[in-house]
Write a protein that holds these residues in place. Structure first.
Motif, PDB file in Angstrom:
ATOM      1  N   LEU A 263      -3.622   4.734  -6.681  1.00  0.00           N
ATOM      2  CA  LEU A 263      -2.902   5.516  -5.683  1.00  0.00           C
ATOM      3  C   LEU A 263      -2.595   6.898  -6.230  1.00  0.00           C
ATOM      4  N   GLU A 264      -2.858   7.930  -5.435  1.00  0.00           N
ATOM      5  CA  GLU A 264      -2.639   9.303  -5.886  1.00  0.00           C
ATOM      6  C   GLU A 264      -1.507  10.013  -5.163  1.00  0.00           C
ATOM      7  N   GLU A 265      -1.161   9.552  -3.956  1.00  0.00           N
ATOM      8  CA  GLU A 265      -0.198  10.312  -3.163  1.00  0.00           C
ATOM      9  C   GLU A 265       0.575   9.405  -2.222  1.00  0.00           C
ATOM     10  N   LEU A 266       1.826   9.758  -1.979  1.00  0.00           N
ATOM     11  CA  LEU A 266       2.656   9.094  -0.987  1.00  0.00           C
ATOM     12  C   LEU A 266       3.385  10.159  -0.174  1.00  0.00           C
ATOM     13  N   SER A 267       3.714   9.823   1.047  1.00  0.00           N
ATOM     14  CA  SER A 267       4.577  10.703   1.837  1.00  0.00           C
ATOM     15  C   SER A 267       6.031  10.337   1.552  1.00  0.00           C
ATOM     16  N   SER A 268       6.929  11.241   1.883  1.00  0.00           N
ATOM     17  CA  SER A 268       8.350  10.955   1.708  1.00  0.00           C
ATOM     18  C   SER A 268       8.758   9.731   2.526  1.00  0.00           C
ATOM     19  N   ASP A 269       8.211   9.609   3.727  1.00  0.00           N
ATOM     20  CA  ASP A 269       8.532   8.466   4.582  1.00  0.00           C
ATOM     21  C   ASP A 269       8.053   7.157   3.969  1.00  0.00           C
ATOM     22  N   GLN A 270       6.890   7.174   3.318  1.00  0.00           N
ATOM     23  CA  GLN A 270       6.394   5.965   2.666  1.00  0.00           C
ATOM     24  C   GLN A 270       7.287   5.554   1.502  1.00  0.00           C
ATOM     25  N   VAL A 271       7.717   6.534   0.712  1.00  0.00           N
ATOM     26  CA  VAL A 271       8.620   6.229  -0.405  1.00  0.00           C
ATOM     27  C   VAL A 271       9.905   5.606   0.120  1.00  0.00           C
ATOM     28  N   LYS A 272      10.464   6.188   1.162  1.00  0.00           N
ATOM     29  CA  LYS A 272      11.686   5.644   1.748  1.00  0.00           C
ATOM     30  C   LYS A 272      11.474   4.215   2.221  1.00  0.00           C
ATOM     31  N   SER A 273      10.375   3.971   2.900  1.00  0.00           N
ATOM     32  CA  SER A 273      10.107   2.639   3.436  1.00  0.00           C
ATOM     33  C   SER A 273       9.907   1.608   2.336  1.00  0.00           C
ATOM     34  N   ILE A 274       9.300   2.013   1.233  1.00  0.00           N
ATOM     35  CA  ILE A 274       9.099   1.102   0.104  1.00  0.00           C
ATOM     36  C   ILE A 274      10.429   0.749  -0.529  1.00  0.00           C
ATOM     37  N   PHE A 275      11.273   1.737  -0.751  1.00  0.00           N
ATOM     38  CA  PHE A 275      12.518   1.492  -1.481  1.00  0.00           C
ATOM     39  C   PHE A 275      13.626   0.888  -0.618  1.00  0.00           C
ATOM     40  N   THR A 276      13.474   0.950   0.697  1.00  0.00           N
ATOM     41  CA  THR A 276      14.422   0.251   1.567  1.00  0.00           C
ATOM     42  C   THR A 276      13.933  -1.153   1.918  1.00  0.00           C
ATOM     43  N   GLY A 277      12.693  -1.471   1.537  1.00  0.00           N
ATOM     44  CA  GLY A 277      12.160  -2.799   1.791  1.00  0.00           C
ATOM     45  C   GLY A 277      11.436  -2.947   3.116  1.00  0.00           C
ATOM     46  N   ASP A 278      11.232  -1.828   3.842  1.00  0.00           N
ATOM     47  CA  ASP A 278      10.493  -1.898   5.102  1.00  0.00           C
ATOM     48  C   ASP A 278       8.997  -2.091   4.855  1.00  0.00           C
ATOM     49  N   ILE A 279       8.491  -1.561   3.763  1.00  0.00           N
ATOM     50  CA  ILE A 279       7.116  -1.815   3.319  1.00  0.00           C
ATOM     51  C   ILE A 279       7.202  -2.624   2.036  1.00  0.00           C
ATOM     52  N   THR A 280       6.561  -3.785   2.014  1.00  0.00           N
ATOM     53  CA  THR A 280       6.673  -4.677   0.860  1.00  0.00           C
ATOM     54  C   THR A 280       5.342  -5.028   0.221  1.00  0.00           C
ATOM     55  N   ASP A 281       4.236  -4.586   0.835  1.00  0.00           N
ATOM     56  CA  ASP A 281       2.919  -4.938   0.324  1.00  0.00           C
ATOM     57  C   ASP A 281       2.075  -3.696   0.165  1.00  0.00           C
ATOM     58  N   TRP A 282       1.303  -3.634  -0.931  1.00  0.00           N
ATOM     59  CA  TRP A 282       0.499  -2.441  -1.201  1.00  0.00           C
ATOM     60  C   TRP A 282      -0.554  -2.199  -0.104  1.00  0.00           C
ATOM     61  N   GLU A 283      -1.074  -3.274   0.552  1.00  0.00           N
ATOM     62  CA  GLU A 283      -2.056  -3.071   1.607  1.00  0.00           C
ATOM     63  C   GLU A 283      -1.492  -2.246   2.759  1.00  0.00           C
ATOM     64  N   ASP A 284      -0.164  -2.366   2.983  1.00  0.00           N
ATOM     65  CA  ASP A 284       0.452  -1.608   4.067  1.00  0.00           C
ATOM     66  C   ASP A 284       0.622  -0.129   3.716  1.00  0.00           C
ATOM     67  N   VAL A 285       0.506   0.189   2.428  1.00  0.00           N
ATOM     68  CA  VAL A 285       0.588   1.580   1.972  1.00  0.00           C
ATOM     69  C   VAL A 285      -0.772   2.234   2.017  1.00  0.00           C
ATOM     70  N   THR A 286      -1.795   1.499   1.623  1.00  0.00           N
ATOM     71  CA  THR A 286      -3.126   2.089   1.408  1.00  0.00           C
ATOM     72  C   THR A 286      -4.077   1.948   2.574  1.00  0.00           C
ATOM     73  N   LYS A 287      -3.707   1.155   3.591  1.00  0.00           N
ATOM     74  CA  LYS A 287      -4.661   0.955   4.709  1.00  0.00           C
ATOM     75  C   LYS A 287      -4.690   2.174   5.617  1.00  0.00           C
TER      76      LYS A 287
END
Length: 287
Positions: A263-287
């Motif tokens: 992984l090379e880049e994330l958006s601010s919204d993605q970081v927020k979603s990961i750290f609040t637990g809204d995104i919990t799986d790497w496939e949901d980040v990279t798809k």
């Protein structure tokens, strides 16, 4: 329940051999969120900058997922992310090393130059905290930190100086000992400053004790130390107790992943979603 930091060995990437070269696939599986302890200035700044907090009953509440593993200092954060291919964490830009990888945020690379020109917006101040009664020795050390000599050390260590036109340090006639306590993010550069200062002024010794920003602020407030270290802004209730903050440097916060994560880049919204637990799986980040 928070997960323990201990030997997380689950593979997060699938390697495919092509003509003798291992090509790493995108990360997969559950994301291991790594955060800092309560009281950490880096955590406080991180949740504020990424909006990982909500206002409830007039107070801001940290919404970091309860599934996050908690590390109690910068070194443990780096070691944990370096040893876990599924992990994501954050660390002071000045403490970043090649054991982990910093990802771009909203297209901007985490570098001191990008923090300085406001291209990389995930940044916060490094503050020293002092009370009304400051010893001559402590004031002399602060004079050194804010001089061109001290500011050059800050820049050399990978942080952004706050005064480009500072004058050279001139030692006073103070003698004694200065105790500095607080943030583990500010600690490394403070130790460098103390080391150089004591070579310049041999009449004063400086002792640096690393903990967290809140402890540093409280210690300065209570007179336990001469100077507190904080890697965040002071809260209104803290300044009302009679201490003030002086910015000595500016620092970015790097979002870090394991070196085997492509992984090379994330958006601010993605970081927020990961750290609040809204995104919990790497496939949901990279798809």
């Amino acid at each position: 329940m928070k997960k323990r930091i201990a030997g997380i060995l689950t593979a997060a990437l699938i390697g495919t051999t092509v003509m003798g070269t291992v090509v790493m696939a995108a990360p997969s599986g559950a994301i291991d969120v790594i955060s800092r302890e309560d009281g950490s200035g880096t955590r406080g700044a991180f949740v504020e900058l990424f909006g990982i907090e909500e206002e409830k009953d007039g107070e801001k509440v940290d919404m970091t997922t309860q599934e996050a593993s908690i590390t109690n200092n910068t070194d443990v954060m780096l070691t944990t992310v370096a040893g876990d291919e599924n992990s994501i964490g954050y660390v002071s830009l000045g403490s970043l090393n090649d054991t982990v990888k910093a990802v771009k945020i909203d297209g901007a690379e985490a570098t001191a130059a990008n923090v300085a020109d406001d291209t990389y917006k995930v940044a916060r101040p490094f503050n020293i905290v002092t009370g009304d009664k400051l010893s001559d020795a402590a004031q002399d050390f602060i004079n050194y930190i804010m001089s061109s000599d001290g500011q050059d050390i800050i820049e050399k260590e990978g942080y952004i100086k706050v005064d480009e036109k500072a004058e050279a340090y001139k030692a006073g006639d103070a003698k004694g000992k200065v105790v500095v306590m607080g943030s583990s993010s500010v600690g490394p550069v403070m130790e460098k400053l103390a080391e150089a200062y004591q070579k310049t002024n041999k009449n004063i010794t400086v002792e640096v004790q690393v903990s967290d920003s809140t402890t540093g602020i409280n210690s300065a407030t209570e007179g336990v130390c001469d100077i507190g270290m904080a890697s965040r802004e002071l809260k209104d209730e803290e300044t009302k107790k009679g201490v003030k903050a002086t910015e000595i440097a500016k620092d970015g916060i790097a979002v870090i992943v394991n070196n085997d994560n492509d992984l090379e880049e994330l958006s601010s919204d993605q970081v927020k979603s990961i750290f609040t637990g809204d995104i919990t799986d790497w496939e949901d980040v990279t798809k």
